[in-house]
Motif scaffolding. Structure first.
Motif, mmCIF file in Angstrom:
data_model
loop_
_atom_site.group_PDB
_atom_site.id
_atom_site.type_symbol
_atom_site.label_atom_id
_atom_site.label_comp_id
_atom_site.label_asym_id
_atom_site.label_seq_id
_atom_site.Cartn_x
_atom_site.Cartn_y
_atom_site.Cartn_z
ATOM 1 N N UNK A 292 0.840 -1.188 0.000
ATOM 2 C CA UNK A 292 0.000 0.000 0.000
ATOM 3 C C UNK A 292 0.872 1.232 0.000
ATOM 4 N N UNK A 293 0.262 2.365 0.340
ATOM 5 C CA UNK A 293 1.033 3.593 0.336
ATOM 6 C C UNK A 293 0.215 4.711 0.925
ATOM 7 N N UNK A 294 0.829 5.528 1.753
ATOM 8 C CA UNK A 294 0.126 6.734 2.205
ATOM 9 C C UNK A 294 0.315 7.866 1.204
ATOM 10 N N UNK A 295 1.193 7.696 0.206
ATOM 11 C CA UNK A 295 1.291 8.589 -0.949
ATOM 12 C C UNK A 295 0.845 7.765 -2.151
ATOM 13 N N UNK A 296 -0.351 8.013 -2.691
ATOM 14 C CA UNK A 296 -0.996 7.050 -3.608
ATOM 15 C C UNK A 296 -0.496 7.107 -5.042
ATOM 16 N N UNK A 297 0.786 6.875 -5.237
ATOM 17 C CA UNK A 297 1.318 6.866 -6.597
ATOM 18 C C UNK A 297 2.582 6.018 -6.623
ATOM 19 N N UNK A 298 2.633 5.092 -7.574
ATOM 20 C CA UNK A 298 3.833 4.283 -7.782
ATOM 21 C C UNK A 298 4.180 4.312 -9.268
ATOM 22 N N UNK A 299 5.436 4.538 -9.552
ATOM 23 C CA UNK A 299 5.892 4.548 -10.940
ATOM 24 C C UNK A 299 7.156 3.691 -11.025
ATOM 25 N N UNK A 300 7.111 2.618 -11.814
ATOM 26 C CA UNK A 300 8.251 1.720 -11.928
ATOM 27 C C UNK A 300 8.555 0.971 -10.655
ATOM 28 N N UNK A 301 7.547 0.841 -9.787
ATOM 29 C CA UNK A 301 7.746 0.183 -8.487
ATOM 30 C C UNK A 301 6.409 -0.381 -8.006
ATOM 31 N N UNK A 302 5.829 -1.351 -8.737
ATOM 32 C CA UNK A 302 4.497 -1.845 -8.394
ATOM 33 C C UNK A 302 4.498 -2.608 -7.071
ATOM 34 N N UNK A 303 3.363 -2.641 -6.375
ATOM 35 C CA UNK A 303 3.254 -3.456 -5.158
ATOM 36 C C UNK A 303 3.523 -4.918 -5.481
ATOM 37 N N UNK A 304 3.975 -5.661 -4.480
ATOM 38 C CA UNK A 304 4.395 -7.037 -4.751
ATOM 39 C C UNK A 304 3.988 -8.002 -3.652
ATOM 40 N N UNK A 305 3.958 -9.268 -4.012
ATOM 41 C CA UNK A 305 4.011 -10.374 -3.061
ATOM 42 C C UNK A 305 5.319 -11.087 -3.342
ATOM 43 N N UNK A 306 6.166 -11.217 -2.329
ATOM 44 C CA UNK A 306 7.467 -11.881 -2.496
ATOM 45 C C UNK A 306 7.363 -13.301 -1.944
ATOM 46 N N UNK A 307 7.830 -14.267 -2.732
ATOM 47 C CA UNK A 307 7.815 -15.669 -2.324
ATOM 48 C C UNK A 307 9.252 -16.171 -2.235
ATOM 49 N N UNK A 308 9.513 -16.949 -1.192
ATOM 50 C CA UNK A 308 10.861 -17.484 -0.979
ATOM 51 C C UNK A 308 10.757 -18.991 -0.770
ATOM 52 N N UNK A 309 11.602 -19.724 -1.483
ATOM 53 C CA UNK A 309 11.624 -21.180 -1.372
ATOM 54 C C UNK A 309 13.017 -21.630 -0.963
ATOM 55 N N UNK A 310 13.095 -22.428 0.103
ATOM 56 C CA UNK A 310 14.389 -22.908 0.603
ATOM 57 C C UNK A 310 14.846 -24.127 -0.186
ATOM 58 N N UNK A 311 16.119 -24.045 -0.595
ATOM 59 C CA UNK A 311 16.706 -25.148 -1.371
ATOM 60 C C UNK A 311 18.027 -25.524 -0.739
ATOM 61 N N UNK A 312 18.254 -26.819 -0.573
ATOM 62 C CA UNK A 312 19.485 -27.291 0.004
ATOM 63 C C UNK A 312 20.642 -27.128 -0.956
#
Length: 312
Positions: A292-312
Protein backbone atom coordinates in the motif's frame (compact mmCIF):
# COMPACT_ATOMS: atom_id res chain seq x y z
CA UNK A 1 19.31 7.09 8.18
CA UNK A 2 18.51 9.64 5.52
CA UNK A 3 15.11 11.36 5.54
CA UNK A 4 15.30 13.43 2.37
CA UNK A 5 12.94 11.43 0.15
CA UNK A 6 9.83 13.60 0.32
CA UNK A 7 11.69 16.94 0.19
CA UNK A 8 13.28 15.73 -3.07
CA UNK A 9 9.91 14.68 -4.53
CA UNK A 10 8.17 17.90 -3.45
CA UNK A 11 11.00 20.02 -4.84
CA UNK A 12 10.76 18.19 -8.17
CA UNK A 13 7.00 18.73 -8.37
CA UNK A 14 7.38 22.42 -7.52
CA UNK A 15 10.03 22.78 -10.20
CA UNK A 16 7.91 21.19 -12.92
CA UNK A 17 4.49 22.60 -12.04
CA UNK A 18 5.36 26.05 -10.68
CA UNK A 19 8.89 27.25 -11.45
CA UNK A 20 9.10 26.26 -15.13
CA UNK A 21 5.58 27.55 -16.02
CA UNK A 22 6.29 30.77 -14.11
CA UNK A 23 9.51 31.31 -16.05
CA UNK A 24 7.71 30.66 -19.34
CA UNK A 25 4.97 33.18 -18.50
CA UNK A 26 7.50 35.76 -17.37
CA UNK A 27 9.53 35.44 -20.55
CA UNK A 28 6.43 35.69 -22.70
CA UNK A 29 5.44 38.89 -20.91
CA UNK A 30 8.70 40.60 -21.85
CA UNK A 31 8.67 42.83 -24.91
CA UNK A 32 11.68 41.25 -26.57
CA UNK A 33 12.32 40.41 -30.22
CA UNK A 34 11.13 36.97 -31.34
CA UNK A 35 13.81 34.30 -31.10
CA UNK A 36 13.26 30.99 -32.92
CA UNK A 37 15.62 29.06 -30.63
CA UNK A 38 13.92 30.31 -27.50
CA UNK A 39 10.49 29.57 -28.99
CA UNK A 40 11.52 25.93 -29.63
CA UNK A 41 12.83 25.67 -26.06
CA UNK A 42 9.58 27.02 -24.60
CA UNK A 43 7.54 24.54 -26.62
CA UNK A 44 9.67 21.69 -25.29
CA UNK A 45 9.52 23.02 -21.73
CA UNK A 46 5.73 23.03 -21.91
CA UNK A 47 5.80 19.25 -22.43
CA UNK A 48 7.33 18.54 -19.01
CA UNK A 49 4.21 19.31 -16.94
CA UNK A 50 2.10 17.33 -19.41
CA UNK A 51 4.45 14.34 -19.21
CA UNK A 52 4.59 14.45 -15.43
CA UNK A 53 0.81 14.69 -15.17
CA UNK A 54 0.49 11.61 -17.40
CA UNK A 55 3.03 9.69 -15.28
CA UNK A 56 1.21 10.58 -12.07
CA UNK A 57 -2.09 9.53 -13.61
CA UNK A 58 -0.58 6.17 -14.52
CA UNK A 59 1.05 5.73 -11.11
CA UNK A 60 -2.15 6.61 -9.24
CA UNK A 61 -4.75 5.06 -11.49
CA UNK A 62 -3.01 1.84 -12.54
CA UNK A 63 0.35 0.77 -11.14
CA UNK A 64 -0.33 1.20 -7.41
CA UNK A 65 -3.26 -1.25 -7.63
CA UNK A 66 -1.64 -3.91 -9.83
CA UNK A 67 0.34 -6.29 -7.64
CA UNK A 68 3.11 -8.45 -9.10
CA UNK A 69 4.62 -11.70 -7.78
CA UNK A 70 8.36 -12.08 -7.26
CA UNK A 71 9.82 -15.54 -6.55
CA UNK A 72 13.23 -16.36 -5.11
CA UNK A 73 15.17 -19.51 -4.32
CA UNK A 74 17.18 -19.35 -1.08
CA UNK A 75 20.18 -21.66 -0.82
CA UNK A 76 20.71 -22.90 2.74
CA UNK A 77 22.76 -25.66 4.38
CA UNK A 78 21.16 -29.09 4.23
CA UNK A 79 18.79 -29.61 7.13
CA UNK A 80 18.51 -25.92 8.06
CA UNK A 81 14.97 -25.73 6.67
CA UNK A 82 12.62 -28.28 5.10
CA UNK A 83 13.53 -28.73 1.44
CA UNK A 84 11.11 -26.80 -0.75
CA UNK A 85 9.58 -24.88 2.15
CA UNK A 86 7.82 -21.74 0.85
CA UNK A 87 6.90 -18.53 2.59
CA UNK A 88 5.25 -15.38 1.31
CA UNK A 89 5.93 -11.82 2.43
CA UNK A 90 3.83 -8.66 2.32
CA UNK A 91 4.71 -5.33 3.90
CA UNK A 92 3.66 -1.69 4.29
CA UNK A 93 -0.03 -2.21 3.56
CA UNK A 94 -0.83 1.14 5.23
CA UNK A 95 -4.52 0.67 5.90
CA UNK A 96 -6.31 3.95 5.34
CA UNK A 97 -7.79 6.07 2.59
CA UNK A 98 -5.90 4.24 -0.15
CA UNK A 99 -6.04 0.63 1.15
CA UNK A 100 -9.13 -0.86 2.77
CA UNK A 101 -9.75 -4.02 4.77
CA UNK A 102 -11.65 -5.36 1.75
CA UNK A 103 -8.54 -4.89 -0.38
CA UNK A 104 -6.48 -6.65 2.30
CA UNK A 105 -8.86 -9.61 2.06
CA UNK A 106 -8.37 -9.77 -1.71
CA UNK A 107 -4.60 -9.67 -1.22
CA UNK A 108 -4.74 -12.52 1.29
CA UNK A 109 -6.93 -14.58 -1.04
CA UNK A 110 -4.39 -14.07 -3.82
CA UNK A 111 -1.59 -15.38 -1.59
CA UNK A 112 -3.58 -18.33 -0.24
CA UNK A 113 -4.26 -19.43 -3.82
CA UNK A 114 -0.49 -19.74 -4.37
CA UNK A 115 -0.18 -22.18 -1.46
CA UNK A 116 2.80 -20.97 0.63
CA UNK A 117 3.51 -22.64 3.98
CA UNK A 118 3.71 -19.38 5.90
CA UNK A 119 2.87 -15.68 5.55
CA UNK A 120 5.27 -13.05 6.94
CA UNK A 121 4.15 -9.43 7.37
CA UNK A 122 6.93 -6.92 8.04
CA UNK A 123 5.12 -3.98 9.59
CA UNK A 124 3.13 -0.85 8.72
CA UNK A 125 -0.13 -2.68 8.16
CA UNK A 126 -2.09 -1.07 11.00
CA UNK A 127 -2.24 2.57 9.95
CA UNK A 128 -5.89 3.56 10.45
CA UNK A 129 -7.52 3.57 13.88
CA UNK A 130 -10.96 3.05 12.32
CA UNK A 131 -9.85 -0.13 10.49
CA UNK A 132 -7.16 -1.65 12.72
CA UNK A 133 -9.47 -3.89 14.75
CA UNK A 134 -11.19 -5.26 11.63
CA UNK A 135 -7.79 -5.90 10.06
CA UNK A 136 -6.55 -7.86 13.10
CA UNK A 137 -9.72 -9.95 13.04
CA UNK A 138 -9.25 -10.56 9.32
CA UNK A 139 -5.70 -11.81 9.85
CA UNK A 140 -6.98 -14.20 12.51
CA UNK A 141 -9.57 -15.47 10.05
CA UNK A 142 -6.77 -16.37 7.61
CA UNK A 143 -4.31 -17.96 10.04
CA UNK A 144 -5.57 -21.47 9.27
CA UNK A 145 -5.24 -20.88 5.52
CA UNK A 146 -1.44 -21.10 5.90
CA UNK A 147 -0.06 -24.40 7.29
CA UNK A 148 2.36 -22.59 9.63
CA UNK A 149 0.26 -19.49 10.17
CA UNK A 150 0.89 -15.76 9.93
CA UNK A 151 3.91 -14.05 11.51
CA UNK A 152 4.16 -10.34 12.19
CA UNK A 153 6.64 -7.68 13.25
CA UNK A 154 5.96 -4.01 14.00
CA UNK A 155 6.70 -1.01 11.81
CA UNK A 156 6.97 2.65 12.68
CA UNK A 157 3.36 3.43 11.70
CA UNK A 158 2.00 1.04 14.33
CA UNK A 159 3.65 3.34 16.85
CA UNK A 160 1.96 6.34 15.22
CA UNK A 161 -1.50 4.73 15.38
CA UNK A 162 -1.64 3.53 18.98
CA UNK A 163 0.82 0.74 19.62
CA UNK A 164 -0.80 -0.39 22.90
CA UNK A 165 -4.19 -0.87 21.32
CA UNK A 166 -2.74 -2.59 18.25
CA UNK A 167 -0.90 -5.06 20.48
CA UNK A 168 -4.15 -5.70 22.32
CA UNK A 169 -5.93 -6.41 19.04
CA UNK A 170 -3.20 -8.82 17.98
CA UNK A 171 -3.13 -10.57 21.36
CA UNK A 172 -6.74 -11.64 20.74
CA UNK A 173 -5.71 -13.40 17.51
CA UNK A 174 -3.61 -16.44 16.66
CA UNK A 175 -1.16 -14.33 14.65
CA UNK A 176 2.44 -14.81 15.82
CA UNK A 177 3.22 -11.19 16.70
CA UNK A 178 6.91 -10.88 17.53
CA UNK A 179 8.08 -7.95 19.65
CA UNK A 180 11.86 -8.29 19.94
CA UNK A 181 11.68 -12.02 20.49
CA UNK A 182 11.76 -15.30 18.62
CA UNK A 183 9.61 -18.41 18.51
CA UNK A 184 10.30 -21.86 17.17
CA UNK A 185 7.73 -22.72 14.52
CA UNK A 186 5.36 -25.28 16.08
CA UNK A 187 6.16 -28.77 14.86
CA UNK A 188 9.22 -27.56 12.92
CA UNK A 189 12.93 -27.32 13.67
CA UNK A 190 13.43 -23.70 12.65
CA UNK A 191 12.75 -20.29 14.23
CA UNK A 192 11.17 -16.98 13.30
CA UNK A 193 12.41 -13.85 15.06
CA UNK A 194 10.84 -10.39 14.90
CA UNK A 195 12.23 -6.98 15.86
CA UNK A 196 10.50 -3.75 16.80
CA UNK A 197 11.22 -0.54 14.89
CA UNK A 198 13.61 1.88 16.70
CA UNK A 199 11.65 5.13 16.95
CA UNK A 200 14.69 7.41 17.00
CA UNK A 201 15.84 9.65 14.14
CA UNK A 202 19.34 10.56 15.27
CA UNK A 203 21.66 8.22 13.37
CA UNK A 204 23.99 7.04 16.10
CA UNK A 205 21.25 6.53 18.67
CA UNK A 206 19.19 4.69 16.08
CA UNK A 207 22.04 2.26 15.38
CA UNK A 208 22.64 1.69 19.08
CA UNK A 209 18.97 0.96 19.76
CA UNK A 210 18.84 -1.27 16.68
CA UNK A 211 21.71 -3.35 18.06
CA UNK A 212 19.98 -3.62 21.44
CA UNK A 213 16.71 -4.69 19.84
CA UNK A 214 18.40 -7.30 17.69
CA UNK A 215 20.40 -8.78 20.55
CA UNK A 216 17.21 -9.14 22.56
CA UNK A 217 15.37 -10.61 19.58
CA UNK A 218 17.71 -13.57 19.09
CA UNK A 219 18.83 -14.15 22.69
CA UNK A 220 16.57 -17.21 23.12
CA UNK A 221 17.81 -18.92 19.95
CA UNK A 222 20.65 -21.40 20.56
CA UNK A 223 23.68 -20.25 18.59
CA UNK A 224 23.88 -23.47 16.59
CA UNK A 225 20.25 -22.97 15.49
CA UNK A 226 20.70 -19.46 14.11
CA UNK A 227 21.41 -21.02 10.72
CA UNK A 228 17.76 -22.20 10.91
CA UNK A 229 16.24 -18.79 11.63
CA UNK A 230 14.24 -16.23 9.65
CA UNK A 231 14.30 -12.64 10.90
CA UNK A 232 11.42 -10.23 10.31
CA UNK A 233 12.33 -6.56 10.67
CA UNK A 234 10.64 -3.46 9.33
CA UNK A 235 13.81 -1.42 8.80
CA UNK A 236 16.22 -2.84 6.18
CA UNK A 237 19.40 -2.02 8.10
CA UNK A 238 18.62 -4.99 10.36
CA UNK A 239 19.92 -7.03 7.42
CA UNK A 240 23.45 -6.13 8.57
CA UNK A 241 22.82 -7.30 12.14
CA UNK A 242 21.29 -10.57 10.99
CA UNK A 243 24.08 -11.34 8.54
CA UNK A 244 26.69 -10.72 11.26
CA UNK A 245 24.83 -13.23 13.45
CA UNK A 246 24.76 -15.89 10.71
CA UNK A 247 21.02 -15.62 10.02
CA UNK A 248 20.32 -17.00 6.52
CA UNK A 249 17.27 -14.86 5.63
CA UNK A 250 16.03 -11.45 6.81
CA UNK A 251 12.80 -9.95 5.47
CA UNK A 252 12.27 -6.18 5.70
CA UNK A 253 10.22 -3.33 4.23
CA UNK A 254 9.81 0.36 5.19
CA UNK A 255 11.33 1.98 2.07
CA UNK A 256 8.44 1.33 -0.37
CA UNK A 257 11.24 0.54 -2.79
CA UNK A 258 11.73 4.26 -3.24
CA UNK A 259 8.14 4.49 -4.59
CA UNK A 260 9.50 5.58 -7.98
CA UNK A 261 11.87 3.54 -10.12
CA UNK A 262 13.27 3.00 -13.56
CA UNK A 263 14.49 -0.30 -15.04
CA UNK A 264 13.94 -1.98 -11.68
CA UNK A 265 16.13 0.50 -9.80
CA UNK A 266 14.92 3.11 -7.28
CA UNK A 267 14.85 6.67 -8.55
CA UNK A 268 15.55 8.02 -5.06
CA UNK A 269 17.88 5.50 -3.30
CA UNK A 270 17.98 7.36 0.01
CA UNK A 271 18.32 4.23 2.18
CA UNK A 272 21.32 1.95 2.50
CA UNK A 273 19.17 -0.89 1.14
CA UNK A 274 16.15 0.33 -0.81
CA UNK A 275 14.72 -2.50 -2.86
CA UNK A 276 15.06 -6.20 -3.61
CA UNK A 277 17.59 -8.85 -2.63
CA UNK A 278 20.77 -8.18 -0.65
CA UNK A 279 23.48 -10.85 -0.36
CA UNK A 280 26.04 -10.60 2.45
CA UNK A 281 28.26 -13.68 2.55
CA UNK A 282 25.98 -16.67 3.02
CA UNK A 283 23.09 -14.51 4.25
CA UNK A 284 20.20 -13.10 2.25
CA UNK A 285 18.22 -9.98 3.02
CA UNK A 286 15.15 -8.75 1.22
CA UNK A 287 13.68 -5.24 1.06
CA UNK A 288 10.01 -5.46 0.13
CA UNK A 289 8.59 -2.58 -1.95
CA UNK A 290 5.31 -2.59 -0.02
CA UNK A 291 1.69 -3.27 -0.89
CA UNK A 292 0.00 0.00 0.00
CA UNK A 293 1.03 3.59 0.34
CA UNK A 294 0.13 6.73 2.21
CA UNK A 295 1.29 8.59 -0.95
CA UNK A 296 -1.00 7.05 -3.61
CA UNK A 297 1.32 6.87 -6.60
CA UNK A 298 3.83 4.28 -7.78
CA UNK A 299 5.89 4.55 -10.94
CA UNK A 300 8.25 1.72 -11.93
CA UNK A 301 7.75 0.18 -8.49
CA UNK A 302 4.50 -1.84 -8.39
CA UNK A 303 3.25 -3.46 -5.16
CA UNK A 304 4.39 -7.04 -4.75
CA UNK A 305 4.01 -10.37 -3.06
CA UNK A 306 7.47 -11.88 -2.50
CA UNK A 307 7.81 -15.67 -2.32
CA UNK A 308 10.86 -17.48 -0.98
CA UNK A 309 11.62 -21.18 -1.37
CA UNK A 310 14.39 -22.91 0.60
CA UNK A 311 16.71 -25.15 -1.37
CA UNK A 312 19.48 -27.29 0.00
Amino acid sequence: MIHYFWPIVISFLLLVFIVIPAVVIWRLSLKVPEDAGRRRFLKKAALYPVGLAAAIGYGYGYERSHTVDHRYGISVPAGAFPEGYRLAQISDVHLGKFFSVAELRRLLERIVADGPDMLAITGDLFDDESQNLAAAQLLDEYVDRFPDGIWYCLGNHEHFRGITEIKRFLSATRVHALYNHAEQVPGKSFWVAGTDHPMIRETEKFRQLKEEYFAKTIEDIPEKERKSTIVLAHHPEFIDNAAAAGIPLTLTGHTHGGQFGIFGLPLFPVFKYTRGMVRLGDSYGYVHVGNGSWFPCRIGCPPEVAYFEFRG
